[in-house]
Design a protein around this motif. Structure first.
Motif, mmCIF file in Angstrom:
data_model
loop_
_atom_site.group_PDB
_atom_site.id
_atom_site.type_symbol
_atom_site.label_atom_id
_atom_site.label_comp_id
_atom_site.label_asym_id
_atom_site.label_seq_id
_atom_site.Cartn_x
_atom_site.Cartn_y
_atom_site.Cartn_z
ATOM 1 N N GLN D 230 0.826 -1.199 0.000
ATOM 2 C CA GLN D 230 0.000 0.000 0.000
ATOM 3 C C GLN D 230 0.861 1.251 0.000
ATOM 4 O O GLN D 230 0.501 2.272 -0.579
ATOM 5 N N ALA D 231 2.003 1.173 0.663
ATOM 6 C CA ALA D 231 2.837 2.364 0.746
ATOM 7 C C ALA D 231 3.554 2.640 -0.553
ATOM 8 O O ALA D 231 3.795 3.792 -0.903
ATOM 9 N N GLU D 232 3.927 1.598 -1.268
ATOM 10 C CA GLU D 232 4.819 1.827 -2.396
ATOM 11 C C GLU D 232 4.094 1.908 -3.725
ATOM 12 O O GLU D 232 4.680 2.309 -4.722
ATOM 13 N N GLY D 233 2.841 1.488 -3.795
ATOM 14 C CA GLY D 233 2.130 1.561 -5.058
ATOM 15 C C GLY D 233 1.654 2.966 -5.350
ATOM 16 O O GLY D 233 1.812 3.868 -4.515
ATOM 17 N N MET D 237 -3.779 2.678 -6.606
ATOM 18 C CA MET D 237 -3.589 1.301 -6.159
ATOM 19 C C MET D 237 -3.855 1.186 -4.668
ATOM 20 O O MET D 237 -4.554 0.284 -4.183
ATOM 21 N N SER D 238 -3.295 2.148 -3.943
ATOM 22 C CA SER D 238 -3.468 2.181 -2.500
ATOM 23 C C SER D 238 -4.954 2.210 -2.150
ATOM 24 O O SER D 238 -5.417 1.515 -1.242
ATOM 25 N N ALA D 239 -5.675 3.044 -2.880
ATOM 26 C CA ALA D 239 -7.099 3.204 -2.587
ATOM 27 C C ALA D 239 -7.850 1.907 -2.832
ATOM 28 O O ALA D 239 -8.607 1.456 -1.974
ATOM 29 N N VAL D 240 -7.620 1.292 -3.985
ATOM 30 C CA VAL D 240 -8.420 0.104 -4.274
ATOM 31 C C VAL D 240 -7.967 -1.086 -3.444
ATOM 32 O O VAL D 240 -8.753 -1.985 -3.167
ATOM 33 N N LEU D 241 -6.717 -1.092 -3.026
ATOM 34 C CA LEU D 241 -6.272 -2.175 -2.142
ATOM 35 C C LEU D 241 -7.094 -2.166 -0.875
ATOM 36 O O LEU D 241 -7.711 -3.160 -0.490
ATOM 37 N N SER D 242 -7.081 -1.019 -0.194
ATOM 38 C CA SER D 242 -7.804 -0.923 1.063
ATOM 39 C C SER D 242 -9.291 -1.043 0.834
ATOM 40 O O SER D 242 -10.012 -1.633 1.627
ATOM 41 N N ASP D 293 5.280 6.390 8.192
ATOM 42 C CA ASP D 293 4.869 6.573 6.812
ATOM 43 C C ASP D 293 3.342 6.584 6.769
ATOM 44 O O ASP D 293 2.687 5.714 7.342
ATOM 45 N N ALA D 294 2.790 7.592 6.116
ATOM 46 C CA ALA D 294 1.347 7.784 6.181
ATOM 47 C C ALA D 294 0.596 6.584 5.633
ATOM 48 O O ALA D 294 -0.358 6.106 6.226
ATOM 49 N N ARG D 295 1.056 6.086 4.478
ATOM 50 C CA ARG D 295 0.258 5.031 3.860
ATOM 51 C C ARG D 295 0.448 3.694 4.569
ATOM 52 O O ARG D 295 -0.455 2.870 4.599
ATOM 53 N N ARG D 296 1.622 3.489 5.170
ATOM 54 C CA ARG D 296 1.777 2.277 5.988
ATOM 55 C C ARG D 296 0.843 2.366 7.180
ATOM 56 O O ARG D 296 0.223 1.385 7.587
ATOM 57 N N PHE D 297 0.759 3.565 7.713
ATOM 58 C CA PHE D 297 -0.171 3.792 8.824
ATOM 59 C C PHE D 297 -1.590 3.403 8.405
ATOM 60 O O PHE D 297 -2.299 2.680 9.106
ATOM 61 N N LEU D 298 -1.974 3.860 7.224
ATOM 62 C CA LEU D 298 -3.332 3.564 6.754
ATOM 63 C C LEU D 298 -3.511 2.082 6.514
ATOM 64 O O LEU D 298 -4.576 1.519 6.790
ATOM 65 N N ALA D 299 -2.456 1.437 5.999
ATOM 66 C CA ALA D 299 -2.566 0.002 5.755
ATOM 67 C C ALA D 299 -2.777 -0.739 7.066
ATOM 68 O O ALA D 299 -3.599 -1.651 7.155
ATOM 69 N N TRP D 300 -2.030 -0.338 8.084
ATOM 70 C CA TRP D 300 -2.217 -0.999 9.381
ATOM 71 C C TRP D 300 -3.613 -0.749 9.906
ATOM 72 O O TRP D 300 -4.235 -1.637 10.505
ATOM 73 N N SER D 301 -4.086 0.445 9.694
ATOM 74 C CA SER D 301 -5.454 0.725 10.123
ATOM 75 C C SER D 301 -6.432 -0.176 9.373
ATOM 76 O O SER D 301 -7.397 -0.683 9.963
ATOM 77 N N VAL D 338 -6.868 8.097 1.819
ATOM 78 C CA VAL D 338 -5.770 7.829 0.883
ATOM 79 C C VAL D 338 -5.698 8.948 -0.164
ATOM 80 O O VAL D 338 -4.617 9.453 -0.486
ATOM 81 N N PHE D 339 -6.863 9.347 -0.669
ATOM 82 C CA PHE D 339 -6.884 10.458 -1.636
ATOM 83 C C PHE D 339 -6.282 11.714 -1.018
ATOM 84 O O PHE D 339 -5.438 12.384 -1.626
ATOM 85 N N ALA D 340 -6.743 12.026 0.184
ATOM 86 C CA ALA D 340 -6.304 13.279 0.803
ATOM 87 C C ALA D 340 -4.804 13.257 1.065
ATOM 88 O O ALA D 340 -4.104 14.245 0.839
ATOM 89 N N VAL D 341 -4.320 12.111 1.542
ATOM 90 C CA VAL D 341 -2.879 12.018 1.808
ATOM 91 C C VAL D 341 -2.107 12.122 0.501
ATOM 92 O O VAL D 341 -1.076 12.797 0.415
ATOM 93 N N GLY D 342 -2.637 11.459 -0.530
ATOM 94 C CA GLY D 342 -1.974 11.554 -1.823
ATOM 95 C C GLY D 342 -1.942 12.986 -2.321
ATOM 96 O O GLY D 342 -0.937 13.473 -2.843
#
Lengths: 318, 229, 675, 484
Positions: D230-233, D237-242, D293-301, D338-342
């Motif tokens: 999620q962090a590296e895509g 990608m991040s959005a649809v993953l979650s 890392d913001a997106r890793r944070f989101l992935a863990w969430s 994810v959008f907002a962070v992006g």
């Protein structure tokens, strides 16, 4: 509100006001005699008061209306409390209002007013006295209320008149709880009135003063009012102790003139006895260090609590 | 069941061969040997699948067998050899827990698989369960290989072996629907995985050396003492 | 009635929307504050009307999740607290209208929402709406703190906001399971349903613990009070008043509603004991801290902890007495709690607003920077004096009425037979009296150091009297609180429905307009009589002395024990010759602070021959919050650290974990025979 | 094989479109076509909602997949819009950009198929395709970290899918004797005979399916690929993953659960799901604290929230309804974040500090969304968590402690970041380091396309929380009943 109640109430109030300075004078005279001095006449406080009233008061430049109004409020509150505590008669006009907690509240009000007046000018001594007085009261008040708890359990009420009536009939009898409550109340009374060993009423050393420190800036009629308030407070406490622990001989309000006379006599004897006891006690004790006072009052608090617990045990916890 | 004992014996023999080759894979230390064993396993699998196709009369399975033979016995081993040479990988496939313990663990896994599958309720086919037990063993052994081998080839071999177990299981019972499609899809998956694995590895090498990059750019973990609520 | 509440709630939401528009039209700020003021008055009227005439049936709202549709209802208990909320809200609204003619939209959005949350909590007729309102209240007030932190950009404000939100979430995490447990498997969360199936046994104990943790943390009950003196003073005075006077009461309402009204019947006497103990602890610690704090608003916040503790004691006592079948006494305790809650709301609002005026006028909240303000702000000083005296529980003001009733209830609670209750109540009585006296000392220190004496900084001399609307708010509050103090009997008669809901008993035996009585045999309290006596004696004395001692007072320099006159460069005298805030607190610090507040005094003496002055270092800190948070925080850190090892694993280990999970399941399968 | 019906079209359109996108050289055209395809898919999904429930060849529509399908189509559309605005910042080469668009559409098609498939084999193929498509999206992104993340993703997901296939086969084997020797993978057929089948084999099948699909669903301890991927895509990608992949995988587990759960002799699938869910929730609640890392944070969430949903489905009954609502709310809110962070242009959490001051609209939107993520009212996550907690606490009282603890710690961790965003001192370069790239949209459209999805998602989450339409609630209740 019977006519007898109104008459006794008025007589009671007049007597209290008139006798309060005399009582102070009496204690001073007795103490002087006990110390081998001749002592001023018991009338001396009245003379001082009248002299002060004739003088022009001097107010500090930084004084506000508080300095002017507080003595009236304090004396008014004390007088109101005095009017509630039975003296020579029971069932006076204000007896339904004679609640122990209310008396405590009125005393707190006068204490508050005194502390305010002390802080008004903004001096080190005034602030110091006010802070110390409020701190001591913080321990004295719970001790007082816990003693009240003992009475409330035994008499079922916190009304002084009702308690006196129950005790006069010998209802509760002699109890160890009452002894403990008495000790606690005595300690509280000493602290509240600024007597030895808590505070010396005649000290000249400012650093050890509590009550006098607060009056350093007052003069003229304001000083007279404060002196009167202190005297009235002593009167109040002695009357209160008499009404609670020595309720015998108090005349009912409806008992007519002769009954009242008998009551007056009994009351005078009780007061005189308490004054002698106070004088003897004060002559025999030294003033304690200031920071020993909390321990003294804390002990009073614990005694009162102990009294309540004994009472629970002895009344068999229902 | 309307078939002779022979057909089942034969099927079990071939399936057992696949399982045996799993142990061979576990035993091998050298890359070349691993790739050889892998190819052999592919052949065994193709034979097993084809035998099932013949026994069950399902021509589709022949295609699956052919695909398995072509991909696993020929294409993938050759590709792997080329890659090993191209990437200059180490020649020895070292194992994290040693060969002996690895074998012991493998035997334990087989025992577990048997324990799980065989206690049958009456009435269901015991023989089919044996096949399933073998397939389960192959799958578990494949996973074990993925874990205990440190070499990339180890991962790939494990994954391929695992997939062999899947095909074995799928080809076992009679009339599993979509079996050819599923087998093909599994093959595609494995091929993609292997190809992707090495393709990414290639890109990685082009980009520069050094593993463990994921942990570096945002080295996580707060500095000590900054323990907020 | 319920519809009126719904309309008022909608109005608040609209006001929040309007607040969003204030970014463009700054004139909207006044409109929003005026609207909030009007809605508050409406809430007050609504509460009064329901208390006098009875509420209506619950109103189902068309919003909310299908399994728990939101519902509103105003009954006696809600109405009493709505009355209180309306009064505080109106005063705070008037204050905001004066001082915040322009405000950023984030604050104008949050402010009506804050009121909305509180009103929704009070008007809720089911558990879900209650939680929703409670959380809206917490979040909106957090928004106000954030807005403040963004303006001041101070570290303290940020910390306050963070702590605040943490405790808010904690409260929700406790209250939701509590309500869920009360709802049980049936899941009917309406109050009627909850009342019909009260919790029992171990579940009841769990519910009580959760409610005390959840709502108690918001009310500021010890040991969950730590955030309150940090967060409440941060906000502007009006918001501080709302937080301190209304929000803590809303939390107490939740306690009363869930534990006494809904869960109260058929509970053992021990049900109320934790509440009584926590209340006593809060009263003591709050009052003691109030005597030590050096910031005026922090001091007031600590005093809030004290009074909240007293109210909680009343509630707990009521539960104990009710369980012992002493209905009339239970109603006395409940009446004491309700009366004191209202009284505290009135006088504490007055004090907070006055502190705000002082901050506005004299530029500081530090007691050490103020002094002598009675000359510059006489009206504020007078109004504040009334509030301080009421907070000090002096007769005949409203604070005394509540504490009188509470003490009466405590004094008669020994009738509960069990010895442990008797001893507990005796100790609680002592603590209540002790905290009252401490509270009086704190209020004296508060008022005296701010308004009396001489100015401690030149800035203080430039203070000006408050603006007319703020003065009106202060005077109105004085009138209200004096009136409430004079007529506690009428108020208790008005509160009878609420008392009945809390205590299960109709109300006081004697509660006439002029007199309050704990019971027929116990004593009576005549506030008007007391006032009459005081007026008679003080006034009569003044009249007499005017005749006998007519000399006008002369003015002269202060004697001050013979201190020399101040030098020319200190026109208002040396501030060091007056007590500082810490100095004034010294006797009590030595008396009680050592154990309870970790107070310390260290004298640093210079070495012999060194001309440097000796220095005294004195201070204290409340040990509860760090003692609570540090181990939790450390434990969380340790867990988080332990979870980190997962991150450092390589892919092989991850595969191993997946494999392990699978194996675990297989072993489970091999071992467990579900059939 | 796919008959040209409406559901079939919904699957076929993105797949065909994806192939076409791979052939279009102009990024600009591709972006618009991407949006158009997603919009068409959304319209088709809406039309699907009007159809009666039922089986249609290999596909079926019922209450369990319809909400997820609608959600998927919606998130697909908003993601397409957002990525069109955000494309210049992703740093794609024309080639990788094309491939990425194609992979996105193929992913959407596979996702829809995974939900719609009535046949477990088909569902497996669909999830495989979706996974491979998302792997390739990660792999196509710039940077070595993306490559390594893709490798991790590939290995873990590949293993998971293989295990899921084994589970599927075992499931067919278990029911084979009852079908007269003919095995079947149709859900309806399986459900019909599951009660008589051998419980042990069914349990074995569920164990493999749980571990296999659980890997895709990000359930701990099988989650390891998710934070990195999620962090590296790319952001899309991040959005649809979650938002989507996790839901689809969890949906597959639920389908298996509906079959296995019918058999009284099997290990209770609900209990297993509950266990994994609890592990996920607790692990996430601890791991969130050390994220930078913001997106890793989101992935863990996401791991925590999927775990929460798994707990709900594991409990069953009304908790399943809560879990369904939770999945919907979580996807909406998480994609919004994810959008907002992006959009903020910073990927480290420290870089987001003070965003509310630096860029008020974006910052406060992010704050609101994070508050919603923390489970605060009035958003739907609050409603679902309330119901879940209520059900959990009353049904299994011992659950209240870990559940409340997990929720509390998760919320506190999120709120800590909220505080940094709302109150932190603005990072020096916050929001200014968008790397340049060829613009694909007219400049005046960019802010709209980038921020409207965020607000739309939040609005929907609000509606779900406060005013859930009764029709939708009926569907969710039915879904809860199906999921058991």
């Amino acid at each position: 509100m019977t006519p007898g109640g109104i008459v006794t109430q008025l007589v009671h109030l007049a007597l209290m006001l008139a006798l309060a300075p005399l009582l102070v004078g009496l204690v001073r005279w007795l103490k002087a005699r006990l110390m081998g001095r001749r002592g001023a006449t018991p009338l001396q406080p009245w003379r001082d008061l009248l002299k002060l009233l004739r003088k022009q008061p001097l107010l500090a430049e930084s004084a506000s209306a508080v300095s002017i109004a507080a003595p009236y409020l304090a004396l008014g509150a004390t007088a109101a409390a005095v009017a509630l505590v039975p003296g020579f008669a029971r069932g006076m006009a204000l007896a339904p209002m004679a609640d122990l907690i209310l008396v405590a509240g009125l005393l707190a009000l006068s204490r508050f007013a005194l502390a305010l007046a002390a802080m008004d000018v903004g001096t080190a001594f005034g602030d110091l006295g006010a802070a110390r007085q409020m701190s001591f009261a913080a321990l004295a008040e719970p001790a007082f209320i816990l003693s009240v708890l003992c009475f409330a359990i035994l008499a079922g009420s916190t009304n002084i008149d009702a308690i006196g009536a129950v005790f006069a009939e010998g209802g509760p009898g002699l109890r160890v709880s009452l002894l403990l409550a008495l000790l606690a109340l005595l300690a509280v009374a000493l602290a509240e009135n600024g007597r030895l060993p808590v505070d010396s009423p005649s000290t000249q050393l400012e650093l050890t003063m509590v009550h006098e420190a607060m009056l350093l800036e007052t003069s003229g009629r304001y000083l007279a009012l404060w002196e009167m308030q202190a005297a009235l407070r002593l009167m109040l406490w002695l009357s209160l102790l008499a009404a609670l622990f020595l309720p015998f001989g108090t005349a009912p309000a409806f008992s007519g003139v002769f009954g009242w006379a008998a009551g007056l006599l009994a009351w005078a004897v009780k007061l005189a006895g308490l004054a002698v006891a106070l004088a003897v006690f004060e002559s025999a004790t030294a003033r304690m260090r200031l920071f020993r006072v909390p321990e003294f009052l804390g002990a009073a608090l614990l005694l009162a609590l102990l009294g309540a617990v004994f009472l629970f045990l002895s009344t068999g916890s229902a | 069941m309307g078939f002779g004992q022979l057909s089942f014996d034969m099927a079990h023999l071939l399936a057992g061969g696949v399982l045996l080759l799993c142990f061979v894979l576990l035993y091998q230390r050298r890359v070349a040997a691993v790739i050889h064993a892998l190819a052999l396993q592919g052949v065994a699998l193709a034979l097993a699948v084809a035998w099932q196709g013949w026994v069950l009369g399902m021509p589709g399975l022949y295609i699956a067998a052919l695909a398995a033979l072509g991909a696993k016995a020929v294409a993938i081993p050759i590709g792997l050899r080329l890659l090993v040479r191209r990437l200059e990988l180490r020649r020895a496939v070292d194992s994290a827990i040693g060969i002996g313990p690895g074998m012991v663990a493998g035997v334990a896994l087989v025992a577990l698989a048997v324990l799980v599958v065989l206690p049958a309720t009456p009435g269901s086919g015991v023989l089919a369960r044996e096949g399933l037990a073998i397939a389960l063993s192959v799958v578990l052994l494949g996973m074990l290989m993925m874990i205990i081998r440190r070499h990339p080839i180890g991962h790939v071999a494990g994954l391929l072996s695992l997939e062999n177990g899947l095909v074995l299981a799928a080809a076992g019972p009679r009339g599993l629907p979509l079996v050819v499609e599923l087998a093909t899809a599994a093959l595609v998956l494995v091929l993609t995985a292997v190809a992707g694995f090495f393709a990414l590895r290639l890109r990685d090498d082009v980009a520069g050396p050094g593993p463990g990059l994921l942990h570096q750019p945002y080295a996580e973990g707060d500095p000590p003492g900054k323990a907020g609520r | 009635m319920t519809a009126a509440l719904a309309i008022l709630l909608c109005a608040l939401l609209l006001l929040a929307l309007a607040g969003g528009g204030a970014a463009r039209w700054s004139a909207l700020a006044r409109g929003v504050h005026g609207g909030c003021l009007a809605v508050s008055v409406g809430l007050m009227a609504l509460g009064g009307a329901v208390l006098a005439g009875g509420g209506g049936a619950p109103l189902l709202l068309p919003v909310g999740p299908p399994w728990a549709p939101l519902s509103l209802a105003v009954d006696g208990l809600s109405a009493w607290f709505l009355l209180l909320l309306g009064a505080v809200g109106a005063a705070a609204g008037l204050f905001a209208w004066t001082h915040e003619a322009t405000a950023p939209p984030r604050r104008l959005i949050a402010y009506p929402l804050f009121l909305f949350g509180m009103a929704l909590t009070l008007g809720a007729a089911d558990g879900f709406t209650l939680i929703l309102g409670f959380e809206a209240m917490s979040l909106a007030s957090w928004g106000l703190l954030v807005a403040r932190a963004l303006e001041s950009r101070g570290e303290d404000e940020r910390l306050a906001a963070r702590l605040y939100l943490g405790f808010a979430i904690f409260g929700a995490a406790c209250l939701i399971p509590a309500i869920a447990l009360m709802g049980g498997l049936a899941g009917d969360l309406s109050f009627a349903g909850l009342r019909a199936a009260p919790v029992q046994g171990g579940v009841a104990a769990l519910v009580m613990a959760l409610v005390l943790l959840g709502a108690g943390s918001r009310a500021g009950l010890v040991p969950l009070h730590g955030w309150l003196p940090i967060a409440h003073p941060v906000a502007p005075a009006g918001v501080s008043a709302l937080m301190s006077c209304a929000m803590t009461k809303v939390a107490l309402y939740v306690v009363a509603r869930l534990l006494l009204d809904l869960g109260g019947p058929a509970q053992p006497p021990g049900w109320g004991a934790p509440l009584l103990v926590l209340g006593a602890a809060s009263a003591l610690l709050g009052a003691l801290r109030a005597t030590q704090e050096v910031d005026s608003k922090v001091l007031l916040a600590c005093s809030t902890i004290e009074h909240v503790g007293l109210v909680a004691m009343g509630l707990g006592l009521s539960a104990i007495l009710r369980a012992a079948d002493l209905g009339p006494l239970a109603s006395v305790a409940a009446g004491a709690a309700l009366l004191h809650a209202l009284g505290h709301a009135l006088f504490k609002t007055l004090l907070f607003l006055a502190a705000g005026e002082v901050e506005h006028g004299a530029g500081s909240r530090r007691l050490d920077a103020l002094g002598g303000l009675i000359h510059a702000m006489p009206l504020v000083a007078l109004c504040t004096l009334f509030g301080a005296a009421a907070a000090a529980a002096l007769p005949p003001l409203v604070g005394f009425a509540g504490e009188w009733l509470l003490l009466q209830a405590l004094l008669s609670a020994w009738r509960v037979g069990a010895l442990w209750v008797q001893v507990l109540v005796a100790v609680a009585t002592a603590v209540a009296a002790l905290s009252t006296a401490l509270g009086a000392a704190a209020m004296l220190r508060f008022w005296g150091l701010i308004f009396l004496g001489r100015a401690r900084t030149p800035r203080t001399l430039g203070a000006q009297e408050a603006a007319p609307p703020a003065r009106a708010a202060l005077v109105a509050l004085v009138v209200l609180s004096v009136g409430a103090g004079m007529l506690p009997g009428s108020l208790l008669a008005l509160a009878a429905p609420a008392v009945a809901q809390i205590s299960g008993h109709a109300g006081l035996v004697v509660a006439g307009p002029l007199v309050v009585s704990a019971s027929t045999v116990a004593s009576d309290y005549w506030p008007l009589g007391v006032l009459g006596l005081l007026a008679l004696f003080a006034g009569g004395l003044a009249a007499v002395l005017r005749r006998w001692s007519p000399h006008p007072a002369a003015r002269g320099p202060v004697w001050d024990g013979g201190f020399i006159a101040p030098p020319a460069h200190l026109p208002f005298g040396d501030p060091a010759t007056q007590a500082s805030a810490a100095g004034f607190a010294q006797p009590l610090r030595r008396l009680l602070g050592g154990r309870l507040l970790m107070a310390r005094e260290v004298v640093h003496l210079a070495a012999p021959g060194d001309p440097a002055p000796a220095r005294l270092e004195a201070g204290f800190h409340d040990p509860v919050l760090p003692a609570l948070l540090r181990p939790l925080s450390a434990g969380r850190e340790r867990l988080a650290g332990a979870a980190e090892w997962l991150r450092d694993l390589g892919i092989r280990q991850f595969l191993g974990i997946a494999f392990g999970t699978l194996l675990l399941l297989l072993v489970l399968l091999a071992l467990v025979d579900p059939a | 094989m796919l008959v040209p019906t409406l559901p079939g079209l919904l699957v076929a359109l993105p797949v065909i479109g994806g192939v076409a996108l791979g052939a279009i050289p102009s990024l600009r055209l591709a972006a618009w076509l991407n949006i158009a395809l997603a919009a068409a898919g959304f319209a088709l999904a809406l039309a699907l909602a009007a159809l009666p429930f039922g089986v249609n060849g290999l596909l079926h529509i019922d209450a369990l997949n319809l909400p997820l399908l609608l959600l998927g189509a919606l998130v697909g559309l908003t993601t397409a819009c957002f990525s069109a605005a955000h494309l210049p910042a992703e740093g794609f080469t024309p080639l990788t950009g094309r491939a990425s668009h194609a992979a996105f559409q193929i992913f959407l098609g596979a996702h829809h198929l995974a939900l719609l498939a009535e046949n477990l084999g088909l569902a497996w193929v669909a999830i495989e395709t979706a996974t491979l498509a998302s792997v390739s999206m990660v792999a196509l992104h710039r940077g070595r970290a993306a490559i390594e993340a893709a490798r991790k993703f590939l290995i873990m997901a590949g293993l998971g899918i293989a295990l899921a296939l084994f589970g599927t086969i075992v499931l067919a084997l278990a029911t084979q004797p009852l079908l007269g020797g003919e095995a079947s993978l149709s859900l309806g057929v399986l459900r019909g005979v599951a009660a008589q089948a051998d419980g042990r084999l069914l349990s074995l099948a569920f164990a493999f399916l749980l571990v296999g699909y659980g890997t895709q669903a990000g359930l701990a301890p099988l989650h390891s690929w998710l934070p990195d991927a999620q962090a590296e895509g790319p952001v899309a990608m991040s959005a649809v993953l979650s938002g989507l992949l996790l839901n689809a995988a969890l949906h597959a587990i639920l389908r298996a659960k509906t079959v296995v759960g019918l058999n009284p002799a099997s290990l209770s699938p609900g209990a297993l799901l509950l266990g994994l869910g609890l592990v996920s929730l607790l692990l996430a609640s601890m791991s969130l604290w050390r994220r930078r890392d913001a997106r890793r944070f989101l992935a863990w969430s996401s791991i925590g929230h999927v775990g929460l949903a798994a707990i709900g489905f594991g409990l069953g009954g009304a908790a399943s309804v809560a879990a369904m609502l939770h999945l919907l709310g979580h996807s909406l809110v998480k994609t919004a974040i994810v959008f907002a962070v992006g959009r903020a242009g910073r990927r480290d959490l420290a870089g987001l500090a003070g965003l509310a001051t630096a860029r008020p609209i974006l910052g406060w939107s992010l704050v609101t969304a994070m508050l919603a993520l923390a489970g605060l009212p009035p958003f739907s996550l609050f409603a679902s968590e309330f119901l879940l907690l209520q059900q959990g606490v009353t049904r299994l009282p011992w659950l209240s402690l870990p559940l409340a603890l997990g929720l509390l710690l998760t919320a506190l961790a999120v709120l800590r970041q909220v505080h940094a965003i709302a109150l932190g001192l603005a990072a020096p370069s916050a929001g200014t380091n968008l790397p340049p790239g060829p613009a694909v949209l007219p400049p005046h459209l960019v802010p709209w396309m980038a921020t409207v999805p965020v607000h739309l998602h939040l609005l929907l989450a609000l509606l779900l929380g406060l005013a859930l339409p009764s029709a939708l609630y009926a569907v969710l209740a039915e879904a809860g009943r199906i999921a058991g």
